[in-house]
Design a protein around this motif. Structure first.
Motif, PDB file in Angstrom:
ATOM      1  N   MET A 404      -4.942  -8.307 -17.359  1.00  0.00           N
ATOM      2  CA  MET A 404      -5.560  -9.255 -16.431  1.00  0.00           C
ATOM      3  C   MET A 404      -6.985  -8.852 -16.075  1.00  0.00           C
ATOM      4  SD  MET A 404      -2.442 -10.111 -13.779  1.00  0.00           S
ATOM      5  CE  MET A 404      -3.492 -11.147 -12.766  1.00  0.00           C
ATOM      6  N   GLY A 405      -7.412  -7.678 -16.528  1.00  0.00           N
ATOM      7  CA  GLY A 405      -8.787  -7.253 -16.298  1.00  0.00           C
ATOM      8  C   GLY A 405      -8.964  -6.144 -15.305  1.00  0.00           C
ATOM      9  N   TYR A 406      -7.851  -5.636 -14.732  1.00  0.00           N
ATOM     10  CA  TYR A 406      -7.966  -4.531 -13.780  1.00  0.00           C
ATOM     11  C   TYR A 406      -8.209  -3.223 -14.523  1.00  0.00           C
ATOM     12  CZ  TYR A 406      -6.030  -7.669 -10.229  1.00  0.00           C
ATOM     13  OH  TYR A 406      -5.831  -8.715  -9.368  1.00  0.00           O
ATOM     14  N   THR A 407      -9.043  -2.375 -13.932  1.00  0.00           N
ATOM     15  CA  THR A 407      -9.283  -1.056 -14.523  1.00  0.00           C
ATOM     16  C   THR A 407      -8.131  -0.120 -14.151  1.00  0.00           C
ATOM     17  OG1 THR A 407     -10.484  -0.219 -12.593  1.00  0.00           O
ATOM     18  CG2 THR A 407     -11.757  -1.426 -14.254  1.00  0.00           C
ATOM     19  N   ASP A 408      -8.037   1.010 -14.867  1.00  0.00           N
ATOM     20  CA  ASP A 408      -6.977   1.979 -14.565  1.00  0.00           C
ATOM     21  C   ASP A 408      -7.090   2.504 -13.130  1.00  0.00           C
ATOM     22  OD1 ASP A 408      -5.867   1.708 -17.052  1.00  0.00           O
ATOM     23  OD2 ASP A 408      -6.905   3.440 -17.922  1.00  0.00           O
ATOM     24  N   LEU A 409      -8.336   2.680 -12.644  1.00  0.00           N
ATOM     25  CA  LEU A 409      -8.523   3.150 -11.272  1.00  0.00           C
ATOM     26  C   LEU A 409      -7.997   2.117 -10.274  1.00  0.00           C
ATOM     27  CD1 LEU A 409      -9.675   5.256  -9.327  1.00  0.00           C
ATOM     28  CD2 LEU A 409     -11.888   4.068  -9.478  1.00  0.00           C
ATOM     29  N   GLU A 410      -8.284   0.857 -10.524  1.00  0.00           N
ATOM     30  CA  GLU A 410      -7.794  -0.201  -9.632  1.00  0.00           C
ATOM     31  C   GLU A 410      -6.268  -0.292  -9.680  1.00  0.00           C
ATOM     32  OE1 GLU A 410     -11.530  -3.384  -9.738  1.00  0.00           O
ATOM     33  OE2 GLU A 410     -10.053  -3.367 -11.364  1.00  0.00           O
ATOM     34  N   ILE A 411      -5.705  -0.124 -10.870  1.00  0.00           N
ATOM     35  CA  ILE A 411      -4.249  -0.190 -11.008  1.00  0.00           C
ATOM     36  C   ILE A 411      -3.592   0.938 -10.221  1.00  0.00           C
ATOM     37  CG2 ILE A 411      -2.333   0.036 -12.649  1.00  0.00           C
ATOM     38  CD1 ILE A 411      -4.140  -1.348 -14.718  1.00  0.00           C
ATOM     39  N   ARG A 412      -4.133   2.158 -10.324  1.00  0.00           N
ATOM     40  CA  ARG A 412      -3.567   3.291  -9.567  1.00  0.00           C
ATOM     41  C   ARG A 412      -3.667   3.051  -8.063  1.00  0.00           C
ATOM     42  NH1 ARG A 412      -6.055   6.291 -13.792  1.00  0.00           N
ATOM     43  NH2 ARG A 412      -7.898   6.700 -12.490  1.00  0.00           N
ATOM     44  N   ARG A 413      -4.788   2.496  -7.622  1.00  0.00           N
ATOM     45  CA  ARG A 413      -4.947   2.217  -6.192  1.00  0.00           C
ATOM     46  C   ARG A 413      -3.940   1.161  -5.728  1.00  0.00           C
ATOM     47  NH1 ARG A 413      -7.418  -1.727  -3.837  1.00  0.00           N
ATOM     48  NH2 ARG A 413      -8.618  -2.307  -5.684  1.00  0.00           N
ATOM     49  N   ILE A 414      -3.765   0.103  -6.529  1.00  0.00           N
ATOM     50  CA  ILE A 414      -2.807  -0.953  -6.171  1.00  0.00           C
ATOM     51  C   ILE A 414      -1.386  -0.396  -6.140  1.00  0.00           C
ATOM     52  CG2 ILE A 414      -1.786  -3.121  -6.972  1.00  0.00           C
ATOM     53  CD1 ILE A 414      -4.580  -3.859  -8.060  1.00  0.00           C
ATOM     54  N   GLN A 415      -1.062   0.446  -7.143  1.00  0.00           N
ATOM     55  CA  GLN A 415       0.284   1.035  -7.174  1.00  0.00           C
ATOM     56  C   GLN A 415       0.519   1.936  -5.964  1.00  0.00           C
ATOM     57  OE1 GLN A 415       0.117   2.852 -11.050  1.00  0.00           O
ATOM     58  NE2 GLN A 415       1.226   1.157 -12.031  1.00  0.00           N
ATOM     59  N   ALA A 416      -0.508   2.698  -5.570  1.00  0.00           N
ATOM     60  CA  ALA A 416      -0.363   3.568  -4.398  1.00  0.00           C
ATOM     61  C   ALA A 416      -0.159   2.739  -3.135  1.00  0.00           C
ATOM     62  CB  ALA A 416      -1.596   4.459  -4.256  1.00  0.00           C
ATOM     63  N   GLU A 417      -0.912   1.662  -2.994  1.00  0.00           N
ATOM     64  CA  GLU A 417      -0.741   0.792  -1.832  1.00  0.00           C
ATOM     65  C   GLU A 417       0.642   0.156  -1.835  1.00  0.00           C
ATOM     66  OE1 GLU A 417      -3.938  -1.949  -2.150  1.00  0.00           O
ATOM     67  OE2 GLU A 417      -5.471  -0.535  -1.421  1.00  0.00           O
ATOM     68  N   ARG A 418       1.104  -0.218  -3.038  1.00  0.00           N
ATOM     69  CA  ARG A 418       2.440  -0.821  -3.140  1.00  0.00           C
ATOM     70  C   ARG A 418       3.522   0.189  -2.732  1.00  0.00           C
ATOM     71  NH1 ARG A 418       4.808  -4.998  -6.170  1.00  0.00           N
ATOM     72  NH2 ARG A 418       6.976  -5.130  -5.487  1.00  0.00           N
ATOM     73  N   GLU A 419       3.363   1.443  -3.127  1.00  0.00           N
ATOM     74  CA  GLU A 419       4.339   2.476  -2.748  1.00  0.00           C
ATOM     75  C   GLU A 419       4.359   2.676  -1.237  1.00  0.00           C
ATOM     76  OE1 GLU A 419       3.305   5.930  -4.926  1.00  0.00           O
ATOM     77  OE2 GLU A 419       3.969   5.134  -6.877  1.00  0.00           O
ATOM     78  N   VAL A 420       3.194   2.680  -0.597  1.00  0.00           N
ATOM     79  CA  VAL A 420       3.130   2.821   0.858  1.00  0.00           C
ATOM     80  C   VAL A 420       3.838   1.648   1.525  1.00  0.00           C
ATOM     81  CG1 VAL A 420       1.586   2.823   2.862  1.00  0.00           C
ATOM     82  CG2 VAL A 420       1.024   4.205   0.836  1.00  0.00           C
ATOM     83  N   GLU A 421       3.597   0.430   1.014  1.00  0.00           N
ATOM     84  CA  GLU A 421       4.250  -0.747   1.596  1.00  0.00           C
ATOM     85  C   GLU A 421       5.761  -0.695   1.384  1.00  0.00           C
ATOM     86  OE1 GLU A 421       2.335  -4.024  -0.264  1.00  0.00           O
ATOM     87  OE2 GLU A 421       0.487  -3.862   0.932  1.00  0.00           O
ATOM     88  N   ASP A 422       6.197  -0.265   0.193  1.00  0.00           N
ATOM     89  CA  ASP A 422       7.634  -0.169  -0.089  1.00  0.00           C
ATOM     90  C   ASP A 422       8.295   0.871   0.823  1.00  0.00           C
ATOM     91  OD1 ASP A 422       7.371  -2.102  -1.996  1.00  0.00           O
ATOM     92  OD2 ASP A 422       7.394  -0.731  -3.716  1.00  0.00           O
ATOM     93  N   ASP A 423       7.621   2.024   1.025  1.00  0.00           N
ATOM     94  CA  ASP A 423       8.175   3.057   1.895  1.00  0.00           C
ATOM     95  C   ASP A 423       8.285   2.551   3.324  1.00  0.00           C
ATOM     96  OD1 ASP A 423       8.327   4.743  -0.252  1.00  0.00           O
ATOM     97  OD2 ASP A 423       6.495   5.869   0.233  1.00  0.00           O
ATOM     98  N   ALA A 424       7.290   1.810   3.782  1.00  0.00           N
ATOM     99  CA  ALA A 424       7.318   1.275   5.138  1.00  0.00           C
ATOM    100  C   ALA A 424       8.437   0.252   5.286  1.00  0.00           C
ATOM    101  CB  ALA A 424       5.972   0.644   5.488  1.00  0.00           C
TER     102      ALA A 424
END
Length: 442
Positions: A404-424
C-alpha cells in the motif's frame, strides 16, 4: 599525438560523431520547448508589427506537463535478486532516477555512468548532450565504447572514452566542437590521476536509456508529437489575445461627410479632441464597427489541448486548468492510454536498470529484477479492499501494508501502536471480568 581515428574503435566513433552533432541540436530543441521558449506566429504582417512586441514570447506551455506526468509515473522501488540497497543509497537513486526518467521522456535518451566514487560504487546521471554511445556493429544491444565530451574551460575540451576494461582521458583545444573533424587529442592527467583508469566490470560502464526505440537506436522524445500542437496552441492564444486587445479600443466611422480640405489638398480632421461628434449635413451618419468575435479562437485553443492529450496519452484533466479527474472505473478508463505508455516504458527501461545494477554490484549474470511502484490511480477504498483480500489469501499484514506504500519504519510504528491498543483493550476486558458481582454497585 593521436586522433580520434587512432583510438580503439576509432572508426566507429568517427562515423557516429556527425549524427551525434545533429542529436545534440535535437536535445536543444526539446529543452527549449520544455522551458517555454517557443516561437509565436501572429496572423498577418500588421498584427505582427502591432502586437509582436507584446505577445512574441507568450506561450501556454503544456510540454512540461506531458513530460513530467509520464516520467512522474516511473518510480523504481527496489531490485530483487541482489542486495542493491548500498548502491541505491550511495547513488541517492530516489532522486537520480527521477532525473534520468525525465531526461528519457524529454530528450529521448538518458545515460547513467557506473563508477567507483570514494570507495563506493555509484550510479551517476549524465546529461544526454555529453554522451556519445557507440553500439557494437554485430550486437547493438552492447556498447563497443561510449564517449563523454564536454567543455572544461574556454577553448579547452575534455574527452573520456569508456571501454569494457578501462577509461581513457584526453583533451583538445578549440573554440567550438566540430563533430565532423578528426580531432587531435592530448592525453589528460591531473595530479595523481592517470590518463588511463582500469576497471573490472567487463562491460562499458555507461547505460543508455532510449525511449521507445530498438537496440542501438536513438530514443524518441515524448515531445515529438506535441511540438506542432504546442505551436498551434500558442498561435490560437496569441490570436485570441491580439483580438481581445483590438476589442479594448472601439473603432468608429463617419459616412456621408463632405470633408474640408486644407491647403495641401488633404482632409482636415475636425473631430479629434471633441467629446461629441456632430455634423450639419443630415446625410452624415456615425457608427462603430462590431467587436471581433472570439468564439472561433477559443474553440481552437480547446481543440489544441484535446489534441495534445490524445497524441501524448496524458489525460485531459491534467492539461485543463481546474480540470476534475473522474473516479473509480471511469478514471481507469480515462487513464488507460497513459498507463499503457508507462508500462511499456517500465519494461524497456527496467532492463537497462537491471544491467546498471549488475555492473554496480558486480553481479554479472545474476537474475535481477527491477520492481516498479504501481502508480495507477486507485481510491483509498479500493486499496484497502485489495489489502484485506491479500491478507485473507495468506499475505502478512506487513506485506499488505508495504504494497500500500508504507515504509518499513511506518509499518513498525503502526504495529507498535496496535500492540499498545491491544494491550489496553485486553486490560479493560480483564478488569471487567474480574469484578465481584456481589460487591456493592456491581
Amino acid at each position: 599525438m593521436p586522433s580520434v581515428s587512432d583510438l580503439e574503435h576509432g572508426d566507429l566513433i568517427k562515423d557516429r560523431l556527425p549524427a551525434w552533432g545533429a542529436r545534440r541540436a535535437y536535445y536543444t530543441q526539446n529543452a527549449r520547448y520544455y522551458e517555454g521558449d517557443h516561437s509565436v506566429a501572429l496572423t498577418g504582417q500588421k498584427w505582427a508589427e502591432k502586437y509582436g512586441g507584446v505577445f512574441q514570447k507568450f506561450s501556454a506551455n503544456l510540454c512540461p506537463l506531458v513530460v513530467d506526468t509520464i516520467s512522474g509515473r516511473l518510480i523504481l522501488e527496489r531490485f530483487e535478486g541482489v542486495n542493491a540497497e548500498p548502491v541505491m543509497k550511495a547513488s541517492r537513486l530516489d532522486a537520480v532516477q527521477r532525473l534520468i526518467h525525465r531526461d528519457c521522456m524529454l530528450f529521448g535518451d538518458a545515460y547513467a555512468a557506473i563508477w567507483e566514487v570514494d570507495s563506493k560504487m555509484k550510479i551517476c546521471r549524465q546529461h544526454p548532450s555529453l554522451i556519445l554511445p557507440v553500439p557494437m556493429p554485430d550486437d547493438p544491444d552492447e556498447l563497443a565504447v561510449a564517449v563523454k565530451i564536454w567543455k572544461s574551460r574556454p577553448k579547452v575540451w575534455r574527452i573520456t572514452v569508456y571501454y569494457a576494461d578501462r577509461a581513457e582521458r584526453y583533451q583538445f583545444d578549440g573554440e567550438s566542437f566540430d563533430p565532423s573533424s578528426n580531432l587531435t587529442l592530448q592525453p589528460y592527467e591531473s595530479g595523481t590521476e592517470p590518463h588511463v583508469f582500469e576497471h573490472s566490470m567487463g562491460r562499458v560502464p555507461i547505460c543508455w536509456f532510449a525511449n521507445r526505440s530498438g537496440a542501438g537506436e536513438w530514443g524518441t522524445s515524448e515531445l515529438d508529437v506535441v511540438r506542432p500542437l504546442q505551436d498551434a496552441l500558442n498561435k490560437a492564444w496569441s490570436d485570441m489575445l491580439a483580438q481581445s486587445e483590438a476589442n479594448s479600443i472601439a473603432t468608429r466611422f463617419i459616412a456621408g461627410l463632405d470633408p474640408q480640405l486644407g491647403k495641401d489638398g488633404k482632409p482636415i480632421d475636425t473631430f479629434t479632441g471633441r467629446p461629441i461628434w456632430t455634423s450639419a449635413d443630415p446625410e452624415t451618419t456615425f457608427g462603430q464597427f462590431p467587436f471581433h468575435q472570439l468564439d472561433g479562437v477559443t474553440q481552437a485553443v480547446a481543440q489544441a489541448r484535446e489534441d495534445i492529450a490524445r497524441v501524448s496519452g496524458v489525460p485531459m484533466y491534467y492539461l485543463t486548468p481546474g480540470g476534475q479527474p473522474a473516479s473509480g472505473a471511469a478514471l481507469r478508463q480515462v487513464e488507460a492510454p497513459l498507463r499503457t505508455k508507462v508500462e511499456a516504458a517500465q519494461a524497456l527501461l527496467g532492463n537497462v536498470w537491471e544491467d546498471a545494477m549488475r555492473l554496480a554490484t558486480g553481479s554479472e549474470g545474476a537474475d535481477i529484477s527491477a520492481v516498479w511502484r504501481d502508480t495507477a490511480p486507485v481510491s483509498d477504498i479500493e486499496r484497502l479492499d485489495q489489502a484485506e483480500s491479500k491478507v485473507r489469501l495468506g499475505f502478512s499484514r506487513a506485506q499488505a501494508m508495504r504494497e500500500m506504500g508504507y515504509t518499513d519504519l511506518e509499518i513498525r510504528r503502526i504495529q507498535a501502536e496496535r500492540e499498545v491498543e491491544d494491550d489496553a483493550a485486553a486490560a479493560r476486558q480483564a478488569r471487567l471480568f474480574s469484578r465481584d458481582p456481589s460487591a456493592p454497585g456491581e
